[in-house]
Design an enzyme around this catalytic site. Structure first.
Site, PDB file in Angstrom:
ATOM      1  N   TYR A 194     -11.823   5.981  20.508  1.00 13.53           N
ATOM      2  CA  TYR A 194     -11.880   5.463  19.141  1.00 13.53           C
ATOM      3  C   TYR A 194     -10.481   5.407  18.540  1.00 13.53           C
ATOM      4  O   TYR A 194     -10.080   4.395  17.958  1.00 13.53           O
ATOM      5  CB  TYR A 194     -12.791   6.365  18.316  1.00 13.53           C
ATOM      6  CG  TYR A 194     -12.961   5.964  16.869  1.00 13.53           C
ATOM      7  CD1 TYR A 194     -13.832   4.945  16.502  1.00 13.53           C
ATOM      8  CD2 TYR A 194     -12.279   6.631  15.843  1.00 13.53           C
ATOM      9  CE1 TYR A 194     -14.013   4.587  15.172  1.00 13.53           C
ATOM     10  CE2 TYR A 194     -12.451   6.281  14.514  1.00 13.53           C
ATOM     11  CZ  TYR A 194     -13.319   5.269  14.188  1.00 13.53           C
ATOM     12  OH  TYR A 194     -13.490   4.912  12.862  1.00 13.53           O
ATOM     13  N   SER A 235      -8.622   3.252  10.820  1.00 16.66           N
ATOM     14  CA  SER A 235      -9.085   4.626  10.608  1.00 16.66           C
ATOM     15  C   SER A 235      -7.857   5.497  10.417  1.00 16.66           C
ATOM     16  O   SER A 235      -6.748   5.146  10.842  1.00 16.66           O
ATOM     17  CB  SER A 235      -9.886   5.098  11.830  1.00 16.66           C
ATOM     18  OG  SER A 235     -10.042   6.493  11.842  1.00 16.66           O
TER      19      SER A 235
END
Length: 253
Positions: A158, A145
């Site tokens: 995350y 990400s």
């Protein structure tokens, strides 16, 4: 007749989180480039719909329901893949999820769950598939990400997990095997997951547009070109990289 270095004919690919969204887009791109694909996800209903959605590609499409945070499921997946494919050329570790919240609001259980889905699954599936990939060389593509490279307020677990994905990618790439291991770092991609984020924070949409040089949210298909490149012979001398595909969002630091 020369063969394109991007041609994936006769290649076997496995995509985790392949039932929808980014994973399904990767699967379509690989299938359209000539690969047979195996889609892995927890919910069989999504897998069945995904197999139907890929029927127009002409590729072989198989499905397997598994929770890739569980070691036993990953071992069963490896056994099934060995039975169906014999060997594996391409592994896309795409399974992931996220919940937005301030750091102090996450429970320990939520922290562990996000680490397991986004990072531990990459280790487990890669470990189980490594023997098949190493038969004649292969490709591992880990989906990180943009939060792998910078922090955001509402995604601490995350971001920690996705940062770990990049470091795991580099560690695997440094092993002395003929396996190229790379990561793709998506930016703000329009999926069901990010739609929930926009519902929770209505201002998010405009903030993303304001910072993204491309001037729009990404679509899952925007990731396909990078995926096919890293899965193909065109990237045989590329390993250990983390490639942002974010419309320039991370370029502003």
């Amino acid at each position: 007749m020369s063969i394109s270095p991007f041609d994936l004919k006769d290649r076997k690919a496995l995509v985790t989180g392949g039932g929808q969204g980014i994973g399904l887009a990767f699967a379509r791109g690989l299938a359209e480039a000539g690969a047979d694909v195996m889609l892995v996800a927890r919910q069989s209903v999504h897998l069945e719909a995904a197999r139907e959605a890929l029927s127009d590609t002409g590729a072989g499409v198989d499905i397997f329901s598994a929770d890739v945070t569980r070691e036993s499921d990953c071992e069963a997946l490896a056994n099934y893949c060995r039975e169906q494919f014999g060997e594996l050329d391409i592994l896309v570790n795409n399974a992931g999820t996220n919940w937005r919240g301030m750091p102090q609001d996450y429970t320990l259980e939520q922290w562990k769950a996000l680490i397991d889905v986004n990072l531990t699954s990459v280790f487990l599936v890669s470990r189980c598939m490594f023997p098949m990939l190493s038969i004649k060389g292969g490709k591992i593509i880990n989906v990180g990400s943009m939060t792998s490279i910078f922090g955001t307020t509402h995604t601490a677990p995350y971001g920690a997990a996705k940062g770990g994905v990049v470091q795991l990618t580099r560690a695997l790439a440094s092993a002395r095997y003929d396996i190229q291991v790379n990561a793709i770092l998506p930016g703000w991609i329009d999926t069901d997951l990010t739609a929930r984020g926009r519902e929770a924070s209505p201002e998010l949409h405009d903030k993303v547009l304001a910072r993204t040089p491309a001037g729009r949210w990404g679509q899952p298909q925007d990731l396909v070109g990078a995926g096919v490149f890293l899965a193909s012979a065109a990237s045989n001398f590329v390993t250990g990289i983390a490639m942002p595909v974010d419309g320039g969002y991370s370029a502003e630091g």
